[in-house]
Design a protein around this motif. Structure first.
Motif, PDB file in Angstrom:
ATOM      1  N   ALA B 104       0.831  -1.206   0.000  1.00 56.98           N
ATOM      2  CA  ALA B 104       0.000   0.000   0.000  1.00 56.98           C
ATOM      3  C   ALA B 104       0.868   1.260   0.000  1.00 56.98           C
ATOM      4  N   ILE B 105       1.942   1.237   0.784  1.00 62.21           N
ATOM      5  CA  ILE B 105       2.829   2.419   0.822  1.00 62.21           C
ATOM      6  C   ILE B 105       3.530   2.602  -0.523  1.00 62.21           C
ATOM      7  N   LEU B 106       3.992   1.494  -1.094  1.00 62.98           N
ATOM      8  CA  LEU B 106       4.697   1.581  -2.381  1.00 62.98           C
ATOM      9  C   LEU B 106       3.780   2.148  -3.470  1.00 62.98           C
ATOM     10  N   GLU B 107       2.512   1.764  -3.438  1.00 59.81           N
ATOM     11  CA  GLU B 107       1.576   2.308  -4.433  1.00 59.81           C
ATOM     12  C   GLU B 107       1.466   3.820  -4.305  1.00 59.81           C
ATOM     13  N   GLN B 108       1.469   4.295  -3.055  1.00 59.66           N
ATOM     14  CA  GLN B 108       1.412   5.737  -2.811  1.00 59.66           C
ATOM     15  C   GLN B 108       2.642   6.468  -3.349  1.00 59.66           C
ATOM     16  N   LEU B 109       3.765   5.796  -3.290  1.00 62.39           N
ATOM     17  CA  LEU B 109       5.025   6.459  -3.630  1.00 62.39           C
ATOM     18  C   LEU B 109       5.388   6.320  -5.109  1.00 62.39           C
ATOM     19  N   ALA B 110       4.742   5.405  -5.805  1.00 61.98           N
ATOM     20  CA  ALA B 110       5.119   5.129  -7.198  1.00 61.98           C
ATOM     21  C   ALA B 110       4.998   6.387  -8.051  1.00 61.98           C
ATOM     22  N   GLY B 111       6.019   6.631  -8.861  1.00 58.79           N
ATOM     23  CA  GLY B 111       5.990   7.765  -9.776  1.00 58.79           C
ATOM     24  C   GLY B 111       6.169   9.111  -9.097  1.00 58.79           C
ATOM     25  N   ARG B 112       6.654   9.090  -7.880  1.00 57.61           N
ATOM     26  CA  ARG B 112       6.856  10.340  -7.137  1.00 57.61           C
ATOM     27  C   ARG B 112       8.241  10.362  -6.500  1.00 57.61           C
ATOM     28  N   SER B 113       8.802  11.541  -6.374  1.00 55.77           N
ATOM     29  CA  SER B 113      10.113  11.685  -5.724  1.00 55.77           C
ATOM     30  C   SER B 113      10.068  12.825  -4.730  1.00 55.77           C
ATOM     31  N   GLN B 114      11.001  12.784  -3.825  1.00 56.25           N
ATOM     32  CA  GLN B 114      11.093  13.864  -2.837  1.00 56.25           C
ATOM     33  C   GLN B 114      12.061  14.954  -3.303  1.00 56.25           C
ATOM     34  N   PHE B 115      11.650  16.176  -3.097  1.00 55.99           N
ATOM     35  CA  PHE B 115      12.542  17.329  -3.230  1.00 55.99           C
ATOM     36  C   PHE B 115      12.503  18.073  -1.898  1.00 55.99           C
ATOM     37  N   THR B 116      13.646  18.512  -1.448  1.00 54.51           N
ATOM     38  CA  THR B 116      13.709  19.204  -0.170  1.00 54.51           C
ATOM     39  C   THR B 116      14.125  20.650  -0.404  1.00 54.51           C
ATOM     40  N   LEU B 117      13.323  21.545   0.097  1.00 52.79           N
ATOM     41  CA  LEU B 117      13.577  22.974  -0.086  1.00 52.79           C
ATOM     42  C   LEU B 117      14.031  23.578   1.227  1.00 52.79           C
ATOM     43  N   ARG B 118      15.074  24.368   1.138  1.00 53.82           N
ATOM     44  CA  ARG B 118      15.608  25.012   2.325  1.00 53.82           C
ATOM     45  C   ARG B 118      15.620  26.515   2.073  1.00 53.82           C
ATOM     46  N   ALA B 119      14.915  27.254   2.886  1.00 54.06           N
ATOM     47  CA  ALA B 119      14.866  28.713   2.728  1.00 54.06           C
ATOM     48  C   ALA B 119      15.601  29.359   3.890  1.00 54.06           C
ATOM     49  N   ARG B 120      16.544  30.214   3.577  1.00 51.68           N
ATOM     50  CA  ARG B 120      17.335  30.886   4.597  1.00 51.68           C
ATOM     51  C   ARG B 120      17.312  32.392   4.364  1.00 51.68           C
ATOM     52  N   TYR B 121      17.118  33.124   5.465  1.00 45.75           N
ATOM     53  CA  TYR B 121      17.215  34.578   5.369  1.00 45.75           C
ATOM     54  C   TYR B 121      18.657  34.997   5.135  1.00 45.75           C
ATOM     55  N   ASP B 122      18.786  36.130   4.509  1.00 42.20           N
ATOM     56  CA  ASP B 122      20.053  36.829   4.574  1.00 42.20           C
ATOM     57  C   ASP B 122      20.127  37.406   5.987  1.00 42.20           C
ATOM     58  N   GLU B 123      21.077  36.894   6.766  1.00 35.89           N
ATOM     59  CA  GLU B 123      21.109  37.203   8.200  1.00 35.89           C
ATOM     60  C   GLU B 123      21.212  38.698   8.464  1.00 35.89           C
ATOM     61  N   GLU B 124      22.114  39.332   7.744  1.00 33.04           N
ATOM     62  CA  GLU B 124      22.320  40.767   7.944  1.00 33.04           C
ATOM     63  C   GLU B 124      21.041  41.555   7.661  1.00 33.04           C
ATOM     64  N   ARG B 125      20.389  41.182   6.581  1.00 36.89           N
ATOM     65  CA  ARG B 125      19.197  41.908   6.155  1.00 36.89           C
ATOM     66  C   ARG B 125      18.063  41.755   7.177  1.00 36.89           C
ATOM     67  N   VAL B 126      17.841  40.517   7.623  1.00 35.35           N
ATOM     68  CA  VAL B 126      16.686  40.293   8.492  1.00 35.35           C
ATOM     69  C   VAL B 126      16.948  40.877   9.890  1.00 35.35           C
ATOM     70  N   LEU B 127      18.190  40.812  10.340  1.00 36.36           N
ATOM     71  CA  LEU B 127      18.492  41.404  11.656  1.00 36.36           C
ATOM     72  C   LEU B 127      18.401  42.922  11.604  1.00 36.36           C
ATOM     73  N   THR B 128      18.835  43.488  10.496  1.00 34.27           N
ATOM     74  CA  THR B 128      18.717  44.939  10.341  1.00 34.27           C
ATOM     75  C   THR B 128      17.244  45.355  10.387  1.00 34.27           C
ATOM     76  N   GLU B 129      16.391  44.573   9.759  1.00 39.59           N
ATOM     77  CA  GLU B 129      14.949  44.844   9.817  1.00 39.59           C
ATOM     78  C   GLU B 129      14.460  44.833  11.266  1.00 39.59           C
ATOM     79  N   ILE B 130      14.901  43.822  12.006  1.00 35.55           N
ATOM     80  CA  ILE B 130      14.407  43.671  13.391  1.00 35.55           C
ATOM     81  C   ILE B 130      14.878  44.829  14.269  1.00 35.55           C
ATOM     82  N   VAL B 131      16.127  45.229  14.102  1.00 32.24           N
ATOM     83  CA  VAL B 131      16.641  46.358  14.887  1.00 32.24           C
ATOM     84  C   VAL B 131      15.860  47.627  14.541  1.00 32.24           C
ATOM     85  N   ALA B 132      15.567  47.809  13.258  1.00 32.78           N
ATOM     86  CA  ALA B 132      14.847  49.013  12.837  1.00 32.78           C
ATOM     87  C   ALA B 132      13.396  48.997  13.301  1.00 32.78           C
TER      88      ALA B 132
END
Lengths: 150, 248
Positions: B104-132
């Motif tokens: 049953a699990i294999l049927e669910q997974l057939a024809g599908r793949s995982q992609f992993t997305l990682r989103a990261r702030y530009d640290e300087e930019r986001v901290l500057t926003e917070i200070v302001a």
């Protein structure tokens, strides 16, 4: 995926970065608590990894996190003004020393899980693959602890 | 099970007609092999008795085998560190005992793949926003900057708490901006727990149909373009569907 496909994307000046999954330590490490867990009576040993991963998370959620954020905010000075006078520079170096200490706790926990590639030392944290007769008795405890902390 | 049973490291469960990828070795450079039962097969390699499992190179091998397999067949990744004693136990106790569930699990997974997305702030930019944006942050920064850590500990913790909750609010706003335009091209998605660094925005795993890949890819690219300068997006995959197996 073919090499030429990757090449095309690069030459297209894409905004999306496409690192190899194995190129990012935290992406690989996150696999540690993923995947189907088979019945305990079938498996010989599921190394002590679940426990250690949770320990690392507990550390992350501590006061150290706040100190790290405070230090990062203070480091902004460098970005804002460029040059610094000497006393402030020293202050900042001490701060990044503090940051290093915090990181040390985190990556220390990670290393206890995985060791490093070339680490051949005996590491007491890691269990050995054992015969069923010597199956470690701590699995139930590990499970309980895991559900407690989630 | 007898004392003479070989130990097998088990990577995952797939269909019995899978072709093992060539030139891909398992843990500790052991060759990978299949143990079959009915239409199912477990992908395994032998483990030397008493050999330790839990090193980084072994985790990389675990992923390498599963990702290579996933590129040609549906595969259910098992948890890193799964070891079973004897081929018979792999066939009967692992595959045979739960054949219907695995199918049953294999049927669910057939024809599908995982992609992993990682989103990261530009640290300087986001901290500057917070200070302001928060005068209290600016003030606590003045109080603690360049002063000894010990004598300003409370102010530092307070500053860190404010920055932390400001980051949480930003993530709440920015996560849908990253996620929504992409998620509609995925069959499923699963949020990942990130490490919680200053630059952490969101980590998410997507399960993508093979014939939706190019649309998914274009959507991710256009989000990356829209957010460029403030947020970096990294997309990894296709990989085995690590984040899309049922919880135990």
């Amino acid at each position: 995926m073919t090499v030429s496909a990757v090449g095309q994307r690069r030459s297209g000046g894409g905004y999306l970065e496409r690192p190899a999954p194995s190129g990012l330590a935290d992406v690989i490490d996150s696999i540690l608590d993923k995947g189907l867990v088979i019945d305990a009576y079938v498996r010989v040993s599921l190394v002590g990894i679940e426990l250690l991963t949770i320990d690392a998370r507990i550390v992350i959620a501590s006061v150290d996190t706040y100190l790290r954020f405070a230090e990062a905010t203070n480091r902004l000075d460098l970005y804002e003004h460029g040059g610094k006078d000497l006393p402030e520079m020293i202050g900042q170096m001490q701060e990044s020393g503090g940051r290093g200490r915090t990181k040390g706790i985190l990556s220390g926990a990670k290393e206890a899980i995985l060791g490093s590639d070339d680490d051949e030392d005996d590491d007491e944290e890691l269990e050995r693959a054992e015969r069923p007769r010597r199956r470690p008795p701590s699995k139930a405890a590990a499970r309980r602890r895991r559900s407690d902390s989630e | 099970m007898s004392e003479s049973d070989e130990l097998y490291y088990v990577y995952g469960v797939t269909y019995d007609d899978v072709k093992l990828p060539e030139g891909v070795d398992g843990l500790d450079d052991r060759p990978i092999d299949l143990v079959r039962d009915g239409v199912l097969a477990a992908v395994v390699s032998e483990v030397a008795g008493g050999h330790r499992i839990g090193r980084k190179a072994q985790l990389l091998a675990h992923c390498r085998v599963l990702d290579a397999l996933a590129s040609q067949a549906a595969v259910i990744p098992l948890r890193f560190g799964t070891v079973v004693a004897g081929r018979a136990a792999v066939a009967d106790d692992l595959l045979g005992a739960q054949a219907e569930r695995f199918k049953a699990i294999l049927e669910q997974l057939a024809g599908r793949s995982q992609f992993t997305l990682r989103a990261r702030y530009d640290e300087e930019r986001v901290l500057t926003e917070i200070v302001a944006e928060d005068p209290r942050v600016a003030e606590l920064r003045e109080q603690t900057r360049g002063r000894p850590e010990d004598s300003t500990m409370n102010a530092r913790i307070q500053l860190g708490e404010l920055v932390s909750s400001a980051l949480t609010r930003k993530r709440e706003v920015d996560t849908p901006a990253v996620l929504e335009p992409i998620a509609s091209y995925a069959a499923a998605y699963s949020m990942r727990e990130g490490r919680g660094g200053v630059d952490q925005l969101v980590d998410v795993a997507f399960l993508v149909e093979d014939d939706k890949r190019s649309e998914f890819d274009r959507a991710a690219e256009s989000v990356a373009r829209a957010l460029t300068g403030r947020v970096r997006l990294q997309l990894m995959g296709p990989t085995a569907p690590y984040d899309f197996v049922p919880e135990d």
